[in-house]
Design an enzyme around this catalytic site. Sequence first.
Site, PDB file in Angstrom:
ATOM      1  N   GLU A  38       0.965  -1.259   0.137  1.00  0.00           N
ATOM      2  CA  GLU A  38       0.057  -0.049   0.049  1.00  0.00           C
ATOM      3  C   GLU A  38       0.888   1.286  -0.025  1.00  0.00           C
ATOM      4  O   GLU A  38       0.390   2.484  -0.486  1.00  0.00           O
ATOM      5  CB  GLU A  38      -0.995   0.215   1.024  1.00  0.00           C
ATOM      6  CG  GLU A  38      -0.306   0.256   2.405  1.00  0.00           C
ATOM      7  CD  GLU A  38       0.013  -1.182   3.130  1.00  0.00           C
ATOM      8  OE1 GLU A  38       0.881  -1.742   2.574  1.00  0.00           O
ATOM      9  OE2 GLU A  38      -0.401  -1.437   4.001  1.00  0.00           O
ATOM     10  N   ASP A  56      -0.413  -4.508   4.760  1.00  0.00           N
ATOM     11  CA  ASP A  56       0.018  -4.717   6.264  1.00  0.00           C
ATOM     12  C   ASP A  56      -0.781  -5.590   6.878  1.00  0.00           C
ATOM     13  O   ASP A  56      -2.135  -5.863   6.452  1.00  0.00           O
ATOM     14  CB  ASP A  56      -0.358  -3.349   6.977  1.00  0.00           C
ATOM     15  CG  ASP A  56       0.840  -2.314   6.773  1.00  0.00           C
ATOM     16  OD1 ASP A  56       1.742  -2.506   6.233  1.00  0.00           O
ATOM     17  OD2 ASP A  56       0.597  -0.891   7.217  1.00  0.00           O
ATOM     18  N   ASP A  87      -2.930  -6.289   9.170  1.00  0.00           N
ATOM     19  CA  ASP A  87      -3.995  -6.039  10.176  1.00  0.00           C
ATOM     20  C   ASP A  87      -5.279  -5.783   9.404  1.00  0.00           C
ATOM     21  O   ASP A  87      -5.360  -6.370   8.264  1.00  0.00           O
ATOM     22  CB  ASP A  87      -3.694  -4.704  10.971  1.00  0.00           C
ATOM     23  CG  ASP A  87      -3.424  -3.630  10.066  1.00  0.00           C
ATOM     24  OD1 ASP A  87      -4.013  -3.687   8.864  1.00  0.00           O
ATOM     25  OD2 ASP A  87      -3.040  -2.633  10.566  1.00  0.00           O
ATOM     26  N   GLU A 108      -7.109  -3.480   8.484  1.00  0.00           N
ATOM     27  CA  GLU A 108      -7.157  -2.631   7.207  1.00  0.00           C
ATOM     28  C   GLU A 108      -6.367  -3.154   5.968  1.00  0.00           C
ATOM     29  O   GLU A 108      -6.711  -3.102   4.778  1.00  0.00           O
ATOM     30  CB  GLU A 108      -6.495  -1.412   7.889  1.00  0.00           C
ATOM     31  CG  GLU A 108      -7.558  -0.374   8.581  1.00  0.00           C
ATOM     32  CD  GLU A 108      -7.182   1.246   8.692  1.00  0.00           C
ATOM     33  OE1 GLU A 108      -7.348   1.921   7.771  1.00  0.00           O
ATOM     34  OE2 GLU A 108      -6.507   1.431   9.411  1.00  0.00           O
ATOM     35  N   TYR A 121       6.798  -4.052  12.566  1.00  0.00           N
ATOM     36  CA  TYR A 121       5.425  -3.541  12.513  1.00  0.00           C
ATOM     37  C   TYR A 121       4.857  -2.766  13.833  1.00  0.00           C
ATOM     38  O   TYR A 121       4.973  -3.392  14.882  1.00  0.00           O
ATOM     39  CB  TYR A 121       4.310  -4.534  12.068  1.00  0.00           C
ATOM     40  CG  TYR A 121       3.118  -3.935  11.601  1.00  0.00           C
ATOM     41  CD1 TYR A 121       3.068  -3.244  10.562  1.00  0.00           C
ATOM     42  CD2 TYR A 121       1.927  -4.382  12.107  1.00  0.00           C
ATOM     43  CE1 TYR A 121       1.857  -2.674   9.987  1.00  0.00           C
ATOM     44  CE2 TYR A 121       0.843  -3.771  12.002  1.00  0.00           C
ATOM     45  CZ  TYR A 121       0.609  -2.998  10.694  1.00  0.00           C
ATOM     46  OH  TYR A 121      -0.567  -2.410  10.261  1.00  0.00           O
ATOM     47  N   ARG A 128       2.066  -1.396  14.628  1.00  0.00           N
ATOM     48  CA  ARG A 128       0.886  -1.326  15.373  1.00  0.00           C
ATOM     49  C   ARG A 128       0.791  -2.597  15.906  1.00  0.00           C
ATOM     50  O   ARG A 128       0.382  -3.739  15.428  1.00  0.00           O
ATOM     51  CB  ARG A 128      -0.590  -0.889  14.143  1.00  0.00           C
ATOM     52  CG  ARG A 128      -0.306   0.513  13.634  1.00  0.00           C
ATOM     53  CD  ARG A 128      -1.456   0.805  12.948  1.00  0.00           C
ATOM     54  NE  ARG A 128      -1.630   0.237  11.700  1.00  0.00           N
ATOM     55  CZ  ARG A 128      -1.077   0.712  10.574  1.00  0.00           C
ATOM     56  NH1 ARG A 128      -0.441   1.660  10.571  1.00  0.00           N
ATOM     57  NH2 ARG A 128      -1.197   0.300   9.324  1.00  0.00           N
ATOM     58  N   HIS A 133       1.914 -11.277  15.984  1.00  0.00           N
ATOM     59  CA  HIS A 133       2.688 -10.008  16.018  1.00  0.00           C
ATOM     60  C   HIS A 133       3.638  -9.858  17.234  1.00  0.00           C
ATOM     61  O   HIS A 133       3.679 -10.524  18.331  1.00  0.00           O
ATOM     62  CB  HIS A 133       1.504  -8.990  16.517  1.00  0.00           C
ATOM     63  CG  HIS A 133       0.820  -8.574  15.555  1.00  0.00           C
ATOM     64  ND1 HIS A 133       0.769  -7.271  14.909  1.00  0.00           N
ATOM     65  CD2 HIS A 133      -0.182  -9.292  14.780  1.00  0.00           C
ATOM     66  CE1 HIS A 133      -0.056  -7.287  14.083  1.00  0.00           C
ATOM     67  NE2 HIS A 133      -0.688  -8.551  13.656  1.00  0.00           N
TER      68      HIS A 133
END
Length: 536
Positions: free
Chosen positions: A7, A79, A81, A83, A278, A280, A323
């Site tokens: 993205e 990513d 997650d 989104e 990452y 988040r 994660h």
Amino acid sequence: MILFLVESFTKAKTISKYLGKDYLVKATGGHIKDLPEDQLGVDLETLNPTFLWRKGKKKLFDEIKKSSLKAQLVLLATDPDREGEAISYFLWEELRKVKNIPIRRVYFYEITKSALQKAIKEQTNINMNLVKAQFARRVLDRLIGYLLSPELQKSLNIRGLSVGRVQSPALRLIVEREREIQSFKKKKFYYIKAVFEEFSAYLGVRFEKPDNAKPYLEKLKDVFFEVKEVQEWEEHVPPPKPFNTPELQKTANERLGFSVEKTTKLAQLLYEEGYITYPRTDAHRMSPEKATEFLQWIEENYGVEYVGRLRKFREKAHVQSAHECIRPTSLVKKPPPGDSLMLFELIVGRTLASLSTPAVLKNTKVMLAPLTQGIPFEFIAKGRILVFDGWTRFEDYDFKEEKLPKLEKGQILKPQKIILEERQTEPPKRYTEGSLVKKLESLGIGRPSTYATIIKTLKERGYVVVEKGYLKPTETAFLVLDYLMENFPKLVDYQYTAKMEEVLDLVEEGKKDWKSAVRELFKEITDGSPYPNKLP
């Protein structure tokens, strides 16, 4: 040729350095589709969302489509997650119309050659449960924002006001803290202090009024003191946990003065440029392989006495096991000087500190008795010094040393003066951006990807202003909260907001239908309110 889609343009540039000539890396520039900006975009009967091309994204996708015609495989590498999964889903949905070509999903949590190779080797399908969880969150937020915000604006006759699933409970925290401050009444109290040449000691009793201390002060004039007891003990201060998102945002706010939004942007850039994992994440876990590498570095550079261990932490139920914490990908590769480097060094320091040994403090407590009648309490002096820095070699420790001279039991001392020291209770402090994020996390409200947006929205809507680093609510904030407490109490109920997050997690885990989840959550918010629930 393999088409590798991400993205971010920065991410694409970094990844291109690691993948060979058989790969073409292209970026979408974020979401390619979203709910329309100027209308609800959700069918209230079926809850079907209408996702439209974002401005300029159809043209960009057409270029991606042309590249896909020459590819034997498309790898979706957005990513890891909700989104990111939704972005990959929309890419998959459009690309499968073009040509019968394998389209696969890859996940990685740091941009290094080994991580990319592992991700490509373990390529898989899109996780539709993650996509549905994103749909649920997006649709629920849209229903709350578009259907309830007009009611708020109409009732208060103020344009531009908004209601939000996570924004509104955050607003409540800030306003209620301000009301605590406004209603706080300072209360004075007093201690008797004996000032010696190299230290001070306090009588072990608190006085509510100066007059209550006068009889003691009279008896303590020109009095000698005897050291009755000296206690010494070591205190081992354990190293901190490695950073997750809330802790990084809080620490960067406190130590570097960065806003949560700034920290979020810088951390994302550091990730996309390959410097950190990452950013988040709710997790504190660290890769055992990387931990071993960092522990060896600590031993080689600081000695075995600073080598701690990789600790295991109890993670919250919703934390994804894949994660990691936020850590550097390398201790050698660093960003150029500037804010990014400052944040990177903060992350490096915390990572090494988390793997180091405890700091050791020496505590001393001395009891002194005045050699006079009628004083039933002893005076106490306390000392505290750092005898081994341990993990604090890598990260600043908010510690104030208090040194005492060498004192022996039975020693007789004469104070220089005896004074009455006035103190007063202090009101609670307003939230900083960092402390608000930590409070939201502790209540189970919001997720790592949402904290920066929450605070940004509160500022943009005119609900809070930043004053000397603290979040101060405006008059509008008080009006909005009072309206919500009266008409939509569930929306600002901390436990209910945390429950909403848990329901979205159930959707992500495939344990709940996303449309049922949205209906139930929205119905509970609007039940008993003057607003008619428009969902059938």
